[in-house]
Design an enzyme around this catalytic site. Sequence first.
Site, mmCIF file in Angstrom:
data_model
loop_
_atom_site.group_PDB
_atom_site.id
_atom_site.type_symbol
_atom_site.label_atom_id
_atom_site.label_comp_id
_atom_site.label_asym_id
_atom_site.label_seq_id
_atom_site.Cartn_x
_atom_site.Cartn_y
_atom_site.Cartn_z
ATOM 1 N N CYS A 1 -41.195 -14.453 43.097
ATOM 2 C CA CYS A 1 -39.942 -14.916 43.318
ATOM 3 C C CYS A 1 -40.194 -16.363 44.193
ATOM 4 C CB CYS A 1 -38.906 -14.344 43.844
ATOM 5 S SG CYS A 1 -38.360 -12.887 42.977
ATOM 6 N N HIS B 1 -33.862 -18.890 47.578
ATOM 7 C CA HIS B 1 -34.133 -18.045 46.438
ATOM 8 C C HIS B 1 -32.981 -17.380 45.963
ATOM 9 C CE1 HIS B 1 -35.505 -15.270 43.330
ATOM 10 N NE2 HIS B 1 -35.536 -14.296 44.303
ATOM 11 N N ASN C 1 -30.810 -13.652 39.443
ATOM 12 C CA ASN C 1 -31.943 -13.578 39.871
ATOM 13 C C ASN C 1 -33.033 -14.323 38.899
ATOM 14 O OD1 ASN C 1 -34.302 -13.701 41.231
ATOM 15 N ND2 ASN C 1 -34.120 -11.759 42.242
HETATM 16 O O1 UT7 Z 1 -36.139 -11.595 43.920
HETATM 17 C C1 UT7 Z 1 -36.902 -10.844 44.550
HETATM 18 C C2 UT7 Z 1 -36.231 -10.410 45.973
HETATM 19 N N1 UT7 Z 1 -35.294 -9.218 45.579
HETATM 20 C C3 UT7 Z 1 -34.261 -9.233 46.359
HETATM 21 O O2 UT7 Z 1 -34.056 -9.760 47.526
HETATM 22 C C4 UT7 Z 1 -33.348 -7.798 46.338
HETATM 23 C C5 UT7 Z 1 -32.996 -7.151 47.567
HETATM 24 N N2 UT7 Z 1 -32.217 -6.064 47.319
HETATM 25 C C6 UT7 Z 1 -30.842 -6.192 47.038
HETATM 26 O O3 UT7 Z 1 -30.327 -7.205 46.687
HETATM 27 C C7 UT7 Z 1 -30.149 -4.802 47.368
HETATM 28 O O4 UT7 Z 1 -30.668 -3.756 48.108
HETATM 29 C C8 UT7 Z 1 -29.429 -4.237 45.823
HETATM 30 C C9 UT7 Z 1 -28.744 -5.053 45.194
HETATM 31 C C10 UT7 Z 1 -30.746 -3.999 45.045
HETATM 32 C C11 UT7 Z 1 -28.912 -2.853 46.070
HETATM 33 O O5 UT7 Z 1 -27.875 -2.899 46.964
HETATM 34 P P1 UT7 Z 1 -27.690 -1.794 48.245
HETATM 35 O O6 UT7 Z 1 -26.558 -1.950 48.894
HETATM 36 O O7 UT7 Z 1 -29.050 -1.535 48.941
HETATM 37 O O8 UT7 Z 1 -27.409 -0.642 47.243
HETATM 38 P P2 UT7 Z 1 -28.252 0.785 47.275
HETATM 39 O O9 UT7 Z 1 -29.552 0.625 46.192
HETATM 40 O O10 UT7 Z 1 -28.269 1.533 48.443
HETATM 41 O O11 UT7 Z 1 -27.185 1.739 46.184
HETATM 42 C C12 UT7 Z 1 -26.131 2.033 46.848
HETATM 43 C C13 UT7 Z 1 -25.457 2.990 45.460
HETATM 44 C C14 UT7 Z 1 -26.308 4.048 45.126
HETATM 45 O O12 UT7 Z 1 -25.377 5.220 45.083
HETATM 46 P P3 UT7 Z 1 -25.354 6.544 46.021
HETATM 47 O O13 UT7 Z 1 -26.872 6.846 46.243
HETATM 48 O O14 UT7 Z 1 -24.809 5.769 47.444
HETATM 49 O O15 UT7 Z 1 -24.566 7.443 45.552
HETATM 50 C C15 UT7 Z 1 -26.870 3.795 44.013
HETATM 51 O O16 UT7 Z 1 -27.151 4.543 43.077
HETATM 52 O O17 UT7 Z 1 -25.071 2.311 44.452
HETATM 53 C C16 UT7 Z 1 -25.589 2.896 43.423
HETATM 54 N N3 UT7 Z 1 -26.051 1.919 42.348
HETATM 55 C C17 UT7 Z 1 -24.954 1.382 41.459
HETATM 56 N N4 UT7 Z 1 -23.847 1.640 41.287
HETATM 57 C C18 UT7 Z 1 -23.300 0.926 40.200
HETATM 58 C C19 UT7 Z 1 -27.142 0.915 42.242
HETATM 59 N N5 UT7 Z 1 -27.099 0.097 41.379
HETATM 60 C C20 UT7 Z 1 -26.053 0.336 40.859
HETATM 61 C C21 UT7 Z 1 -25.351 -0.392 39.948
HETATM 62 N N6 UT7 Z 1 -23.789 0.063 39.652
HETATM 63 N N7 UT7 Z 1 -25.881 -1.552 39.095
#
Ligand code: UT7
Length: 347
Positions: free
Chosen positions: A137, A274, A304
């Site tokens: 990225c 980004h 993204n």
């Molecule tokens: O381009 C390179 C750079 N990339 C980035 O900068 C990405 C950086 N990271 C992020 O943007 C975020 O960490 C994410 C968007 C990927 C995830 O957000 P988060 O707030 O860290 O969520 P999480 O991974 O902790 O997930 C929270 C909950 C989980 O459920 P439980 O375990 O709390 O029951 C996930 O299973 O949300 C669930 N979950 C979803 N639910 C519905 C994860 N993805 C989804 C989804 N729809 N698509």
Amino acid sequence: MHPGAETAGLTLLRAAEAMPRSSAAAVRAVLAGIGSYLPETLVTNDDLSRTVETSDAWIRERTGIRQRYLAKPHETCAFMATRAAEAALRDAGASASDVDAVILATATPDQAFPATAVRVQAALGVRGFGFDLSAACSGFVYAVSMADALIKSGQARAVLVIGSEVYSRILNWQDRGTCVLFGDGAGAVLLRASDGSGADAGRGVLSTHLHSDGALGDILYVDGAVGQPDHPGHLIMNGKEVFRHAVTRMSETVDEALAANGLDRTAIDWLVPHQANMRIVDAIGKRLNLDDKKVVVTLDRHANTSAASIPLALSVAHAEGRLHQGQLVLLAALGGGLTWGSALIRL
Ligand code: UT7
């Protein structure tokens, strides 16, 4: 040291001392044109919720993404890069014969080799040379830095700098944690040499800062390769870790760009970060105490698009008439590697 080498070095030093000081201003790489290409197929969050267990509400709330464009089979990395480059040339009032080099930042090239950049070179009819650049990225910021160096060293006078990505081909469409986050597309700019005189005074790439930390390679990677036909690989990400580094590193690299140029944060007209997650963009804006209106955001409509995200965002801001000559634009990115960096440009 070999005695001959020592003599040669001294000779070079004396020759340099004897060189007359040039009165000409230093060469700068000026941004001359911006273009982009988005695939034909628009996919909303609701569309995705029909194939994977997710919802429009979750995606919007956690990322700010509303929709993304996904490439059809003919919309390859080279195809999209060529369209974006053509648009940048049109915008600059330039033609392929003016271009000396094509640098294409991508993690999703058409083939292992030749470089997708030379496919673009051939499609456009550019002489000179082309190469791909792999920095995930952060690829576009890295590519701007390489183009700036080529121009300043006199190896090229006009360089097409392109980010083009088809992440849809490397996503695991069963993994809701990653497949909802990315989109496809391409953006391009034309950088041209200028002696900084007249209307070009003060314009151009003022500085670039690049970083990588390979020890963090496993928090965002693809577990395969173009060269492995049975396993091209899927993107794997530890979202929380990447999020944390994205906020810290991008804020740091914005500050180092300003410090290197003796500027403070109020000098920035546009921050083009980004485009990964609205919460990351907001956190950076807050840390830097930047007015929201000075931050270009397109992740809501493109998601993204990795190395294409910054030139796509530039292209949208340009099409909306927000970019004006003399403004100070700061690009900042972080991606797999980890890689991160910034480029400060006076338009
Ligand atoms: O381009 C390179 C750079 N990339 C980035 O900068 C990405 C950086 N990271 C992020 O943007 C975020 O960490 C994410 C968007 C990927 C995830 O957000 P988060 O707030 O860290 O969520 P999480 O991974 O902790 O997930 C929270 C909950 C989980 O459920 P439980 O375990 O709390 O029951 C996930 O299973 O949300 C669930 N979950 C979803 N639910 C519905 C994860 N993805 C989804 C989804 N729809 N698509």
